[in-house]
Design a protein around this motif. Sequence first.
Motif, mmCIF file in Angstrom:
data_model
loop_
_atom_site.group_PDB
_atom_site.id
_atom_site.type_symbol
_atom_site.label_atom_id
_atom_site.label_comp_id
_atom_site.label_asym_id
_atom_site.label_seq_id
_atom_site.Cartn_x
_atom_site.Cartn_y
_atom_site.Cartn_z
ATOM 1 N N ALA A 86 0.823 -1.216 0.000
ATOM 2 C CA ALA A 86 0.000 0.000 0.000
ATOM 3 C C ALA A 86 0.852 1.260 0.000
ATOM 4 C CB ALA A 86 -0.930 -0.007 1.218
ATOM 5 N N LEU A 87 2.055 1.180 0.558
ATOM 6 C CA LEU A 87 2.928 2.344 0.642
ATOM 7 C C LEU A 87 3.683 2.609 -0.660
ATOM 8 C CD1 LEU A 87 4.434 1.709 4.193
ATOM 9 C CD2 LEU A 87 2.615 3.317 3.589
ATOM 10 N N ILE A 88 3.775 1.611 -1.523
ATOM 11 C CA ILE A 88 4.544 1.793 -2.759
ATOM 12 C C ILE A 88 3.663 1.768 -4.003
ATOM 13 C CG2 ILE A 88 6.639 0.848 -1.737
ATOM 14 C CD1 ILE A 88 6.157 -1.751 -3.162
ATOM 15 N N ASN A 89 2.357 1.584 -3.829
ATOM 16 C CA ASN A 89 1.460 1.505 -4.984
ATOM 17 C C ASN A 89 1.505 2.754 -5.853
ATOM 18 O OD1 ASN A 89 0.495 -1.092 -4.826
ATOM 19 N ND2 ASN A 89 -1.277 -0.563 -3.552
ATOM 20 N N GLU A 90 1.521 3.925 -5.208
ATOM 21 C CA GLU A 90 1.517 5.164 -5.978
ATOM 22 C C GLU A 90 2.791 5.290 -6.812
ATOM 23 O OE1 GLU A 90 1.154 10.022 -5.311
ATOM 24 O OE2 GLU A 90 0.772 8.632 -3.644
ATOM 25 N N PHE A 91 3.935 4.954 -6.208
ATOM 26 C CA PHE A 91 5.206 4.998 -6.940
ATOM 27 C C PHE A 91 5.181 4.011 -8.100
ATOM 28 C CE2 PHE A 91 9.671 3.616 -7.490
ATOM 29 C CZ PHE A 91 10.265 4.839 -7.774
ATOM 30 N N ALA A 92 4.643 2.813 -7.853
ATOM 31 C CA ALA A 92 4.554 1.801 -8.910
ATOM 32 C C ALA A 92 3.653 2.278 -10.044
ATOM 33 C CB ALA A 92 4.039 0.487 -8.344
ATOM 34 N N ALA A 93 2.546 2.939 -9.698
ATOM 35 C CA ALA A 93 1.634 3.442 -10.732
ATOM 36 C C ALA A 93 2.293 4.538 -11.554
ATOM 37 C CB ALA A 93 0.355 3.957 -10.087
ATOM 38 N N THR A 94 3.076 5.396 -10.905
ATOM 39 C CA THR A 94 3.770 6.474 -11.608
ATOM 40 C C THR A 94 4.751 5.917 -12.630
ATOM 41 O OG1 THR A 94 3.574 7.918 -9.684
ATOM 42 C CG2 THR A 94 5.262 8.491 -11.307
ATOM 43 N N HIS A 95 5.318 4.759 -12.312
ATOM 44 C CA HIS A 95 6.321 4.165 -13.193
ATOM 45 C C HIS A 95 5.785 2.897 -13.854
ATOM 46 C CE1 HIS A 95 9.405 6.984 -11.852
ATOM 47 N NE2 HIS A 95 8.873 6.850 -10.641
ATOM 48 N N ALA A 96 4.508 2.908 -14.166
ATOM 49 C CA ALA A 96 3.868 1.753 -14.792
ATOM 50 C C ALA A 96 4.425 1.469 -16.184
ATOM 51 C CB ALA A 96 2.353 1.969 -14.878
ATOM 52 N N ASP A 97 5.096 2.466 -16.793
ATOM 53 C CA ASP A 97 5.675 2.246 -18.118
ATOM 54 C C ASP A 97 6.818 1.241 -18.097
ATOM 55 O OD1 ASP A 97 7.020 4.360 -16.601
ATOM 56 O OD2 ASP A 97 8.322 4.554 -18.356
ATOM 57 N N LEU A 98 7.249 0.851 -16.901
ATOM 58 C CA LEU A 98 8.301 -0.155 -16.801
ATOM 59 C C LEU A 98 7.810 -1.538 -17.208
ATOM 60 C CD1 LEU A 98 9.963 0.890 -13.427
ATOM 61 C CD2 LEU A 98 11.024 0.974 -15.683
ATOM 62 N N ALA A 99 6.511 -1.740 -17.180
ATOM 63 C CA ALA A 99 5.963 -3.053 -17.518
ATOM 64 C C ALA A 99 6.365 -3.426 -18.935
ATOM 65 C CB ALA A 99 4.445 -3.036 -17.384
ATOM 66 N N GLY A 100 6.951 -4.596 -19.064
ATOM 67 C CA GLY A 100 7.326 -5.105 -20.369
ATOM 68 C C GLY A 100 8.654 -4.585 -20.885
ATOM 69 N N ALA A 101 9.245 -3.632 -20.189
ATOM 70 C CA ALA A 101 10.536 -3.096 -20.622
ATOM 71 C C ALA A 101 11.662 -4.040 -20.209
ATOM 72 C CB ALA A 101 10.745 -1.710 -20.010
ATOM 73 N N ALA A 102 12.835 -3.790 -20.760
ATOM 74 C CA ALA A 102 14.016 -4.578 -20.386
ATOM 75 C C ALA A 102 14.536 -4.033 -19.060
ATOM 76 C CB ALA A 102 15.079 -4.478 -21.463
ATOM 77 N N ILE A 103 14.022 -4.560 -17.969
ATOM 78 C CA ILE A 103 14.373 -4.050 -16.641
ATOM 79 C C ILE A 103 14.800 -5.203 -15.742
ATOM 80 C CG2 ILE A 103 12.689 -2.171 -16.859
ATOM 81 C CD1 ILE A 103 10.972 -3.653 -14.781
ATOM 82 N N HIS A 104 15.458 -4.867 -14.656
ATOM 83 C CA HIS A 104 15.721 -5.845 -13.609
ATOM 84 C C HIS A 104 15.720 -5.139 -12.272
ATOM 85 C CE1 HIS A 104 19.989 -4.849 -12.649
ATOM 86 N NE2 HIS A 104 20.122 -4.597 -13.943
ATOM 87 N N LEU A 105 15.561 -5.890 -11.219
ATOM 88 C CA LEU A 105 15.656 -5.369 -9.862
ATOM 89 C C LEU A 105 17.112 -5.378 -9.428
ATOM 90 C CD1 LEU A 105 12.663 -7.184 -8.087
ATOM 91 C CD2 LEU A 105 12.727 -4.819 -8.905
ATOM 92 N N LEU A 106 17.472 -4.425 -8.594
ATOM 93 C CA LEU A 106 18.812 -4.345 -8.024
ATOM 94 C C LEU A 106 18.638 -4.055 -6.541
ATOM 95 C CD1 LEU A 106 21.896 -4.157 -8.152
ATOM 96 C CD2 LEU A 106 21.661 -1.811 -9.029
ATOM 97 N N GLY A 107 18.987 -5.023 -5.711
ATOM 98 C CA GLY A 107 18.710 -4.902 -4.284
ATOM 99 C C GLY A 107 19.956 -4.766 -3.446
#
Length: 359
Positions: A232-253
């Motif tokens: 719930a705390l990160i949903n807004e950030f995820a929605a703002t960057h929804a264009d990442l879906a399907g892109a060549a991306i990876h997580l870096l932790g």
Amino acid sequence: MDEEARTGFDPTRQREAHRLGGQRRWPQSHAGARPLVTYAALDLGTNNCRLLVARPSGDSFRVIDAFSRIIRLGEGVSASGRLSEAAIERALDALTVCRNKMKNRGVTRARLIATEACRAAENGNEFLARVRDRVGIELEIVDRETEAVLAATGCTPLMDPAADSVVLFDIGGGSSELVRLGRSRTNRRGPPTPEIRGWISIQVGVVTLAERHGGVTVSRDLFETMVTEVRALINEFAATHADLAGAAIHLLGTSGTVTTVAGVHLNLPRYDRRVVDGCWMRDEEVSQVHERLLAMRHEDRVANPCIGAERADLVLAGCAILEAIRRAFPCARLRVADRGLREGMLVELMREDGLWGGR
């Protein structure tokens, strides 16, 4: 954790240097041209006190001393609003060790920061005054944006150069940061400069989440409750960057959580930074580790060499934060970084001194 063996930013080059038994040094043209400077970076977090002491080496740096201790400075702050006397004493003891290491190594340039626990506690400034009086060092409380930028600066060398974007996350003890990174800018000298396209900091970390929900016995239902709270705390950030879906991306932790997950995945007999830093995990492999940890009893987590007694009651809270991030940003791959704020501080200090930079 063998931090003194660290060198460079690229884990592949690091392993090669280790195999050859040699270290990169300043090019001959620099020899004698600039005095030897020893740098230090200290990160006093909600859970850990960590120090790196390093000297520049070519387009990287050589770590000559290091320290890491779990002190739980932020223990109980979410309930009381104050740093407890016991936590302060643990921190002062750890900071004394850091001061002695910096003095013994002849540190001439340093940045010493404190993060969420000191930001949140009403007696944070009083604590800093005690540090000055008793230890003789000056800590700087940094804001969340600075924390996000430092994490990005320290971890950018681990971005896959073929990726269009990366979602970097740093799961802390009292707060967690997410940063969207674009393709980094290469420099003529030194590590790449991060391209930050957005960031967020949430006031939830492994200590605060575990204190709120418990970390010794964690059922699947409780785990899902924690995931839902963080999501719930990160949903807004995820929605703002929804264009990442399907892109060549990876997580870096970067965090104790993600390095612990990697260590458990690799079945290491003891934690080894040289193996963990820079390793890749497939999405399904992260899920498998979460399942293993959920199936463990608390004493089993204590017995695991990559978890131990100090993290056994925190690791599942960290995994819940990681799971919320994975659901918000589905990616096939996760790269693990045993680096972050301290490396970011060292890079910034060396850039300020003109050692690196230029395009």
